[in-house]
Scaffold this motif. Structure first.
Motif, PDB file in Angstrom:
ATOM      1  N   ALA A 105      70.444  57.030  34.188  1.00  0.00           N
ATOM      2  CA  ALA A 105      69.454  56.170  33.558  1.00  0.00           C
ATOM      3  C   ALA A 105      68.462  55.721  34.615  1.00  0.00           C
ATOM      4  CB  ALA A 105      70.112  54.965  32.890  1.00  0.00           C
ATOM      5  N   GLY A 106      67.280  55.322  34.165  1.00  0.00           N
ATOM      6  CA  GLY A 106      66.291  54.855  35.116  1.00  0.00           C
ATOM      7  C   GLY A 106      65.081  54.275  34.427  1.00  0.00           C
ATOM      8  N   LEU A 107      64.214  53.669  35.219  1.00  0.00           N
ATOM      9  CA  LEU A 107      62.947  53.153  34.711  1.00  0.00           C
ATOM     10  C   LEU A 107      61.880  53.328  35.769  1.00  0.00           C
ATOM     11  CD1 LEU A 107      62.235  50.096  36.041  1.00  0.00           C
ATOM     12  CD2 LEU A 107      64.183  49.482  34.620  1.00  0.00           C
ATOM     13  N   ASN A 108      60.656  53.494  35.299  1.00  0.00           N
ATOM     14  CA  ASN A 108      59.491  53.649  36.161  1.00  0.00           C
ATOM     15  C   ASN A 108      58.423  52.658  35.702  1.00  0.00           C
ATOM     16  OD1 ASN A 108      60.964  56.333  36.133  1.00  0.00           O
ATOM     17  ND2 ASN A 108      59.515  56.689  37.796  1.00  0.00           N
ATOM     18  N   TYR A 109      57.877  51.927  36.657  1.00  0.00           N
ATOM     19  CA  TYR A 109      56.870  50.911  36.362  1.00  0.00           C
ATOM     20  C   TYR A 109      55.594  51.242  37.121  1.00  0.00           C
ATOM     21  CZ  TYR A 109      54.562  46.367  36.103  1.00  0.00           C
ATOM     22  OH  TYR A 109      53.655  45.361  35.878  1.00  0.00           O
ATOM     23  N   THR A 110      54.460  51.254  36.436  1.00  0.00           N
ATOM     24  CA  THR A 110      53.186  51.574  37.073  1.00  0.00           C
ATOM     25  C   THR A 110      52.673  50.357  37.834  1.00  0.00           C
ATOM     26  OG1 THR A 110      52.660  53.128  35.292  1.00  0.00           O
ATOM     27  CG2 THR A 110      50.858  52.459  36.730  1.00  0.00           C
TER      28      THR A 110
ATOM     29  N   VAL B 243      43.047  54.406  36.676  1.00  0.00           N
ATOM     30  CA  VAL B 243      42.604  54.525  35.284  1.00  0.00           C
ATOM     31  C   VAL B 243      42.087  53.172  34.819  1.00  0.00           C
ATOM     32  CG1 VAL B 243      43.294  55.108  32.938  1.00  0.00           C
ATOM     33  CG2 VAL B 243      44.328  56.305  34.876  1.00  0.00           C
ATOM     34  N   ASP B 244      40.891  53.137  34.243  1.00  0.00           N
ATOM     35  CA  ASP B 244      40.278  51.886  33.799  1.00  0.00           C
ATOM     36  C   ASP B 244      40.904  51.365  32.511  1.00  0.00           C
ATOM     37  OD1 ASP B 244      38.524  51.781  35.969  1.00  0.00           O
ATOM     38  OD2 ASP B 244      37.067  53.056  34.949  1.00  0.00           O
ATOM     39  N   ASP B 245      41.093  52.246  31.537  1.00  0.00           N
ATOM     40  CA  ASP B 245      41.725  51.856  30.282  1.00  0.00           C
ATOM     41  C   ASP B 245      42.397  53.074  29.667  1.00  0.00           C
ATOM     42  OD1 ASP B 245      39.694  53.287  28.592  1.00  0.00           O
ATOM     43  OD2 ASP B 245      38.367  51.740  29.355  1.00  0.00           O
ATOM     44  N   GLY B 246      43.377  52.820  28.799  1.00  0.00           N
ATOM     45  CA  GLY B 246      44.135  53.905  28.186  1.00  0.00           C
ATOM     46  C   GLY B 246      45.538  53.956  28.750  1.00  0.00           C
ATOM     47  N   ALA B 247      46.203  55.079  28.545  1.00  0.00           N
ATOM     48  CA  ALA B 247      47.545  55.263  29.081  1.00  0.00           C
ATOM     49  C   ALA B 247      47.504  55.389  30.603  1.00  0.00           C
ATOM     50  CB  ALA B 247      48.187  56.505  28.463  1.00  0.00           C
ATOM     51  N   PHE B 248      48.623  55.102  31.247  1.00  0.00           N
ATOM     52  CA  PHE B 248      48.804  55.226  32.696  1.00  0.00           C
ATOM     53  C   PHE B 248      47.980  54.210  33.473  1.00  0.00           C
ATOM     54  CE2 PHE B 248      48.973  59.490  30.681  1.00  0.00           C
ATOM     55  CZ  PHE B 248      50.344  59.572  30.604  1.00  0.00           C
ATOM     56  N   THR B 249      47.862  52.995  32.913  1.00  0.00           N
ATOM     57  CA  THR B 249      47.254  51.886  33.625  1.00  0.00           C
ATOM     58  C   THR B 249      48.355  51.003  34.211  1.00  0.00           C
ATOM     59  OG1 THR B 249      47.171  50.606  31.578  1.00  0.00           O
ATOM     60  CG2 THR B 249      45.184  51.831  32.181  1.00  0.00           C
ATOM     61  N   GLU B 250      47.969  50.072  35.056  1.00  0.00           N
ATOM     62  CA  GLU B 250      48.924  49.147  35.646  1.00  0.00           C
ATOM     63  C   GLU B 250      49.699  48.395  34.566  1.00  0.00           C
ATOM     64  OE1 GLU B 250      48.851  45.193  38.520  1.00  0.00           O
ATOM     65  OE2 GLU B 250      47.165  46.624  38.558  1.00  0.00           O
ATOM     66  N   GLY B 251      51.026  48.338  34.721  1.00  0.00           N
ATOM     67  CA  GLY B 251      51.856  47.623  33.763  1.00  0.00           C
ATOM     68  C   GLY B 251      52.603  48.509  32.796  1.00  0.00           C
ATOM     69  N   ASP B 252      52.343  49.813  32.810  1.00  0.00           N
ATOM     70  CA  ASP B 252      53.089  50.733  31.941  1.00  0.00           C
ATOM     71  C   ASP B 252      54.554  50.782  32.362  1.00  0.00           C
ATOM     72  OD1 ASP B 252      50.753  51.317  30.647  1.00  0.00           O
ATOM     73  OD2 ASP B 252      50.500  53.310  31.523  1.00  0.00           O
TER      74      ASP B 252
ATOM     75  N   ASP C 249      50.974  49.566  28.599  1.00  0.00           N
ATOM     76  CA  ASP C 249      50.434  48.214  28.662  1.00  0.00           C
ATOM     77  C   ASP C 249      49.127  48.098  27.880  1.00  0.00           C
ATOM     78  OD1 ASP C 249      50.567  45.477  30.006  1.00  0.00           O
ATOM     79  OD2 ASP C 249      48.587  46.164  30.650  1.00  0.00           O
ATOM     80  N   TYR C 250      48.341  49.159  27.855  1.00  0.00           N
ATOM     81  CA  TYR C 250      47.046  49.151  27.161  1.00  0.00           C
ATOM     82  C   TYR C 250      47.277  49.172  25.653  1.00  0.00           C
ATOM     83  CZ  TYR C 250      42.351  50.675  25.795  1.00  0.00           C
ATOM     84  OH  TYR C 250      41.104  50.774  25.217  1.00  0.00           O
ATOM     85  N   SER C 251      46.673  48.231  24.944  1.00  0.00           N
ATOM     86  CA  SER C 251      46.932  48.074  23.511  1.00  0.00           C
ATOM     87  C   SER C 251      46.469  49.268  22.690  1.00  0.00           C
ATOM     88  CB  SER C 251      46.263  46.801  22.993  1.00  0.00           C
ATOM     89  OG  SER C 251      44.854  46.830  23.202  1.00  0.00           O
ATOM     90  N   GLY C 252      45.517  50.035  23.194  1.00  0.00           N
ATOM     91  CA  GLY C 252      45.007  51.172  22.443  1.00  0.00           C
ATOM     92  C   GLY C 252      45.786  52.454  22.641  1.00  0.00           C
ATOM     93  N   ALA C 253      46.787  52.429  23.533  1.00  0.00           N
ATOM     94  CA  ALA C 253      47.609  53.615  23.784  1.00  0.00           C
ATOM     95  C   ALA C 253      48.867  53.553  22.922  1.00  0.00           C
ATOM     96  CB  ALA C 253      47.985  53.699  25.255  1.00  0.00           C
ATOM     97  N   ASP C 254      49.243  54.676  22.335  1.00  0.00           N
ATOM     98  CA  ASP C 254      50.397  54.721  21.433  1.00  0.00           C
ATOM     99  C   ASP C 254      51.693  54.942  22.208  1.00  0.00           C
ATOM    100  OD1 ASP C 254      48.781  54.440  19.169  1.00  0.00           O
ATOM    101  OD2 ASP C 254      48.404  56.593  19.054  1.00  0.00           O
ATOM    102  N   ASP C 255      52.607  53.970  22.107  1.00  0.00           N
ATOM    103  CA  ASP C 255      53.943  54.143  22.693  1.00  0.00           C
ATOM    104  C   ASP C 255      54.657  55.298  21.993  1.00  0.00           C
ATOM    105  OD1 ASP C 255      53.259  51.860  24.050  1.00  0.00           O
ATOM    106  OD2 ASP C 255      54.582  50.539  22.895  1.00  0.00           O
ATOM    107  N   TYR C 256      55.563  55.960  22.704  1.00  0.00           N
ATOM    108  CA  TYR C 256      56.296  57.053  22.073  1.00  0.00           C
ATOM    109  C   TYR C 256      57.671  57.219  22.713  1.00  0.00           C
ATOM    110  CZ  TYR C 256      55.246  60.124  26.074  1.00  0.00           C
ATOM    111  OH  TYR C 256      55.175  60.692  27.324  1.00  0.00           O
TER     112      TYR C 256
END
Length: 223
Positions: free
Chosen positions: A124-129, A134-143, A170-177
């Protein structure tokens, strides 16, 4: 900004004692570069490889590269990483930094903190950005990405692995999956390792996220 810490870390670790260090390399090809349930090569093939330096103390450094295809000018990925890992009995652990760079599109780079553990067949593991260009979208700080897996050794040098992971952007416009993957591996000794994989990503409603099930085959060899 992100890269300034890497030369310092390299210098400190290399000075820890070259006589206790080991250098290794790896190469590979895959019919589809799939990362966390999503194709990075537009469902096309990729050639990959890297170099790793490890020390008896548990510290390590490495770099890895692959071609990618995102539908823009981005043509390849170069990753830099380093950290510390070890084991206590059957329990394994690892803490490291991973810097994903895209030299033809520097505004896509991002830095992660990765923490993982394993016990017998479980992992098991976790990765934190931590930082991102990236200004906005997926892969921004806080993912946040977290995963769990099961791995089994089978007769005749076969292996079987199951992984489930979830991406919380973290970005509200990016879809979690959430994604699921099954890997059937076969060690061929000096001829490397072969893997047949099936991967599926789903949005929060359980609908396919992008592709349906992705089937791909890979070969890798370490030196």
């Amino acid at each position: 900004m992100i890269m300034k810490t890497l030369p310092l870390a390299v210098g400190l670790l290399l000075s820890a004692g070259a006589a206790q260090a080991e250098l290794s390399a790896n190469i590979g090809v895959t019919s589809d570069y799939v990362w966390r349930g999503v194709t990075q090569s537009d469902n096309g093939p990729a050639v990959q490889g890297g170099v790793d330096w490890s020390h008896a103390s548990g510290f390590y450094l490495g770099t890895w590269a692959s071609n990618v295809k995102f539908g823009d000018d981005t043509g390849h990925e170069l990753d830099l990483y380093g950290g510390y890992g070890g084991s206590v009995g059957e329990f394994g652990y690892d803490v490291g930094l991973l810097y994903y760079t895209y030299p033809s599109s520097w505004d896509a780079n991002f830095l992660e903190l990765g923490v993982s553990a394993s016990y017998l067949m479980f992992s098991a593991g976790l990765n934190y950005t931590l930082a991102s260009e990236v200004d906005d979208g997926a892969f921004t700080e806080g993912d946040l990405y977290y995963y769990a897996g099961l791995g089994f050794e089978l007769p005749q040098d076969f292996s079987l692995g199951f992984t489930v992971g979830h991406y919380d952007f973290d970005y509200s416009g990016a879809d979690d999956y959430t994604h699921y993957q099954v890997d059937l591996g076969k060690s061929a000794g000096d001829f490397g390792d072969f893997t047949l994989s099936l991967s599926q990503a789903e949005d929060e409603a359980g609908n396919p996220n992008g592709d349906d099930v992705i089937a791909f085959v890979s070969w890798s060899k370490s030196f």
